[in-house]
Design an enzyme around this catalytic site. Structure first.
Site, mmCIF file in Angstrom:
data_model
loop_
_atom_site.group_PDB
_atom_site.id
_atom_site.type_symbol
_atom_site.label_atom_id
_atom_site.label_comp_id
_atom_site.label_asym_id
_atom_site.label_seq_id
_atom_site.Cartn_x
_atom_site.Cartn_y
_atom_site.Cartn_z
ATOM 1 N N GLU A 192 -99.258 80.431 23.499
ATOM 2 C CA GLU A 192 -98.672 81.338 24.329
ATOM 3 C C GLU A 192 -97.035 81.901 24.125
ATOM 4 O O GLU A 192 -96.425 81.544 24.742
ATOM 5 C CB GLU A 192 -98.969 80.750 25.956
ATOM 6 C CG GLU A 192 -100.013 80.739 26.554
ATOM 7 C CD GLU A 192 -100.234 80.522 27.732
ATOM 8 O OE1 GLU A 192 -99.188 80.630 28.518
ATOM 9 O OE2 GLU A 192 -101.150 80.479 28.370
ATOM 10 N N GLU A 393 -107.643 78.001 26.542
ATOM 11 C CA GLU A 393 -107.285 77.500 27.920
ATOM 12 C C GLU A 393 -108.315 78.343 28.921
ATOM 13 O O GLU A 393 -108.195 79.508 28.704
ATOM 14 C CB GLU A 393 -106.050 77.487 28.269
ATOM 15 C CG GLU A 393 -105.217 76.531 27.649
ATOM 16 C CD GLU A 393 -103.501 76.233 27.955
ATOM 17 O OE1 GLU A 393 -103.477 76.991 29.209
ATOM 18 O OE2 GLU A 393 -102.762 76.122 26.952
HETATM 19 C C1 GBH Z 1 -100.595 78.245 30.525
HETATM 20 O O1 GBH Z 1 -99.780 78.843 31.025
HETATM 21 C C2 GBH Z 1 -100.008 77.000 29.615
HETATM 22 O O2 GBH Z 1 -100.303 77.264 28.326
HETATM 23 C C3 GBH Z 1 -100.047 75.670 30.119
HETATM 24 O O3 GBH Z 1 -99.064 74.841 29.702
HETATM 25 C C4 GBH Z 1 -99.979 75.649 31.711
HETATM 26 O O4 GBH Z 1 -100.014 74.282 32.046
HETATM 27 C C5 GBH Z 1 -101.253 76.459 32.346
HETATM 28 O O5 GBH Z 1 -101.467 77.784 31.470
HETATM 29 C C6 GBH Z 1 -101.412 76.514 33.674
HETATM 30 O O6 GBH Z 1 -100.421 77.167 34.227
HETATM 31 O O7 GBH Z 1 -97.353 87.278 34.219
HETATM 32 O O8 GBH Z 1 -98.347 86.907 36.361
HETATM 33 O O9 GBH Z 1 -99.134 85.448 34.507
HETATM 34 C C7 GBH Z 1 -100.206 79.901 32.126
HETATM 35 C C8 GBH Z 1 -99.794 81.105 32.004
HETATM 36 C C9 GBH Z 1 -98.558 82.612 31.935
HETATM 37 C C10 GBH Z 1 -98.988 81.620 34.101
HETATM 38 C C11 GBH Z 1 -96.992 83.203 32.990
HETATM 39 C C12 GBH Z 1 -97.914 82.284 34.968
HETATM 40 C C13 GBH Z 1 -96.531 84.070 34.692
HETATM 41 C C14 GBH Z 1 -97.077 84.826 35.822
HETATM 42 N N1 GBH Z 1 -98.776 81.298 32.745
HETATM 43 N N2 GBH Z 1 -97.336 83.281 34.119
HETATM 44 S S1 GBH Z 1 -98.037 86.285 35.525
#
Ligand code: GBH
Length: 487
Positions: A192, A393
């Site tokens: 990511e 994932e």
């Molecule tokens: C992943 O991130 C990670 O790889 C992992 O470590 C984590 O535990 C898992 O997923 C669960 O969250 O722009 O609206 O999406 C998750 C993805 C990306 C979620 C950034 C939150 C910010 C808000 N994340 N996102 S949004």
């Protein structure tokens, strides 16, 4: 007109002989032969042992130790204590029946200072983990960077603000390929890009009580300008490309490598060729800074135009490195980023707002729409001709509790998995080359700035006692893996 009554002779028989094939639903959706079924985790989120056996400090150690950064001031100091309990954790995975496991390696365990002198005890932990997995018949898939950068590189270079960090990353990646490549055949470079770059190097401000503003996002907690941020993006993809080259030159001949990106997915509102085309175009532009440049070796015109004076500085040589050929593409898929429709403007698409009442899972960002797990690999194949795609994932947080009978009934997670996986199967049935699926996550764990509040696991973890309890969803997933199918 004949109406089929649900209670037919056949279903009565079926109930009487419930262990016979006739009792199985007939519309089983089967996955390709040899499909990898796994669970995923990351080092900082589960290992604990933050200062044991010569490990260096990571930027997440520093960030979590500063009060106010994480919900409840939780830290990963102990987390799931997986560093000491990995044998039990592998045994639990074996019980679920998975044939693969995606974990990440903590760079500061291997090189406490980021570069230079390696710490043999750090490597030894992963070596023992890999042996344990192999003995259980579970194929190891290793991610090299899941955000826990050695603090020394942050202090010395400003982390990914400098190309020196990208170079150091490649050295570390090559070292791992050399030392674990006899048993680990699959590597993911970086997890990511967007999450750690945007969260860690720009973040966002949020209003808390008393007029106080909190800066959130993640380690290292910086607030860069857009131009500087775009340069960090560029160094991150460059680090990926340099790492691919290092793995190729120092790994074994059969070693395979790709990345794992949380791609932004555009979903066509209606499934017609025009809408699908619009969704493909949107997906390409929405990922111009990471996925697109890594797979095409160029920044799109639109990206360069849009960023203007804030565009990253780069050379042709760097673009070539960034687009080093890969064996597979890994995508983390949780939600649609946008719905799109065709449009007459030059880009060919327009965004359709996501309705406020749209269903969500527990995390406030988690828009529920199983279709994204169909369209994500579909777009990756149609846009870039990927030959092998991994869902690195997919999963959801839920408000899991231990019931009076000691069990955890996460019926919403079962619903989530059933419906998302049905869409993934639909993609494979259409010929999209999906090679495997890693459910996030094997266990509840440290969910970054949300601390231990958001539980993503198939296995419930009591963080006071470290007791593990497989949830209802673990039972459900076990059945899907056993059948290589969803129903
Ligand atoms: C992943 O991130 C990670 O790889 C992992 O470590 C984590 O535990 C898992 O997923 C669960 O969250 O722009 O609206 O999406 C998750 C993805 C990306 C979620 C950034 C939150 C910010 C808000 N994340 N996102 S949004």
């Amino acid at each position: 007109m004949k109406i089929k009554h649900p209670v037919t002779r056949r279903s009565v028989d079926a109930r009487q002989a419930s262990d016979q094939a006739s009792s199985q639903p007939t519309n089983t959706r089967t996955f390709p032969k040899g499909f990898y079924w796994g669970v995923g985790t990351s080092s900082y989120q589960i290992e604990g042992a933050w200062n044991e056996n010569g490990k260096g400090v990571s930027i997440w150690d520093t960030y979590t130790h500063k009060p106010g950064n994480i919900k409840n001031n939780d830290t990963g100091d102990l987390a799931n204590d997986h560093y000491h309990r990995y044998r039990e954790d592998v045994a639990l995975m074996k019980e679920i029946g998975v044939n693969s496991y995606r974990f990440s390696i903590a760079w500061p365990r291997i090189f406490p200072e980021g570069t230079g002198q390696a710490n043999p005890k750090g490597l030894d932990f992963y070596s023992r983990l890999v042996d344990e997995l192999k003995a259980a018949g579970i194929e190891p898939f290793a991610t090299l960077y899941h955000w826990d950068l050695p603090q020394t590189l942050q202090d010395k270079y400003g982390g990914w603000q400098s190309k020196d960090t990208a170079k150091a990353f490649a050295d570390y990646a090559g070292y791992i390929a050399e030392h674990l490549g006899d048993r680990v055949k699959h590597f993911f470079t970086i997890n990511e890009f967007r999450s750690f770059v945007e969260g860690g190097y720009q973040g966002f401000d949020t209003q808390v009580g008393g007029g106080k503003v909190l800066h959130l996002g993640g380690a290292p907690g910086l607030k860069l300008s857009n131009g500087d941020l775009n340069q960090v993006r560029h160094h991150a993809v460059l680090g990926h490309g340099l790492a691919v080259k290092a793995i190729r030159s120092r790994g074994r001949s059969g070693t395979k490598v790709g990345f794992a990106e949380n791609m932004r997915i555009a979903v066509p509102v209606i499934e017609t060729p025009e809408y699908i085309k619009a969704a493909e175009r949107a997906t390409r532009e929405l990922n111009a800074d990471f996925t697109t440049v890594m797979l095409e070796g160029r920044y799109t015109e639109e990206y360069l135009k849009e960023t203007g004076k804030d565009a990253p500085k780069f050379t042709d040589d760097e673009l070539k490195t960034i687009a080093s050929p890969l064996d597979f593409v890994g995508i983390n898929v949780y939600k649609p980023n946008t719905y799109v429709a065709p449009s007459d403007d030059p880009l060919g698409y327009r965004h359709i707002p996501i309705n406020a009442s749209h269903p969500k899972m527990q995390s406030e960002w988690h828009v529920f729409d199983p279709q994204c797990l169909y369209w994500a690999p579909h777009h990756v194949q149609s846009l870039w001709g990927a030959k092998s795609i991994f869902i690195t994932e997919n999963g959801c947080a839920a408000s899991d509790v231990i019931a009076d009978d000691g069990k955890v009934y996460d019926s919403d997670r079962v619903m989530f998995l059933r419906s998302y996986l049905a869409q993934l199967q639909r993609a494979t049935a259409d010929g999209v080359p999906v090679s495997g699926y890693f459910l996030w996550s094997g266990q509840d764990n440290f969910e970054w700035i949300y601390g231990y509040g958001n539980r993503f696991g198939l296995i419930y973890v009591d963080f006071k006692t470290q007791k593990r309890t497989p949830k209802l969803s673990a039972q459900w997933f076990r059945e899907a893996v056993r059948r290589n199918a969803v129903v």
